[in-house]
Design a protein around this motif. Sequence first.
Motif, PDB file in Angstrom:
ATOM      1  N   CYS A  42       4.479  55.217  -9.704  1.00 23.49           N
ATOM      2  CA  CYS A  42       5.750  55.927  -9.778  1.00 23.49           C
ATOM      3  C   CYS A  42       6.442  55.787  -8.427  1.00 23.49           C
ATOM      4  N   THR A  43       7.754  55.645  -8.454  1.00 27.11           N
ATOM      5  CA  THR A  43       8.526  55.493  -7.226  1.00 27.11           C
ATOM      6  C   THR A  43       9.656  56.508  -7.205  1.00 27.11           C
ATOM      7  N   ARG A  44      10.036  56.895  -5.989  1.00 25.01           N
ATOM      8  CA  ARG A  44      11.156  57.816  -5.847  1.00 25.01           C
ATOM      9  C   ARG A  44      11.859  57.505  -4.533  1.00 25.01           C
ATOM     10  N   TRP A  99      11.182  60.878 -10.273  1.00 27.23           N
ATOM     11  CA  TRP A  99      10.181  59.820 -10.181  1.00 27.23           C
ATOM     12  C   TRP A  99      10.453  58.803 -11.265  1.00 27.23           C
ATOM     13  N   HIS A 139       8.979  55.977 -13.538  1.00 24.42           N
ATOM     14  CA  HIS A 139       7.662  55.623 -14.060  1.00 24.42           C
ATOM     15  C   HIS A 139       7.667  54.172 -14.517  1.00 24.42           C
TER      16      HIS A 139
END
Length: 195
Positions: free
Chosen positions: A166-168, A192, A194
């Motif tokens: 997950c990236t933010r 986030w 996914h």
Amino acid sequence: CKLHSQLLNTAIITLIVNAAYTGSTMCFPSPTWSPKKTLNAIGDHELDVFYGTPTMFIDLFSQVDLDPKLKSKLSSLKQGVGAGSLLPPELLKRANEEFNIKTQVVYGTTENSPVVTGCYLDDPYKKQVNTVGRALDHIELKISNADPDSEDFGEILPINTSGELCTRGYQVFSGYLNDDKKTKEAIDPQRWYHA
């Protein structure tokens, strides 16, 4: 004027913006991928950076294997950036040692505009062939439990545990055009993304 299909990708768009920002020149030797035309363009224009997938690196090196005199066409290249999948160890080693092209591996997705991790050029060889590097500045990453039936669903997992990336951060896209349902599936309320 035709827009090349290879330009319809956030990685390429980002490269174009970066080239304009830094005063660099970009070269598109043909409307579609052509290793022979690319090799000629590198040699003729003394290009110093090559962006490509592992297959593109293999294609370029195969041209040299067929005609070793073509190796000189790659002599201006100082850096390679591989993405799309991990560069096989033997390919990275060949780029770095035989062709003297310092090559790095990066990872990202279109939804992440486009890169979230990368190896440094001076990272140890083992790290470059076994990882996609570290998070870029100002980007949060986590590996979370992707099993919706688990009571720990969405929780951060311990190091060396498989899960969902997950990236933010600033790089996460704002959503799919006219598709709120798909956007809500990809980006949770805490922003986030996914993968």
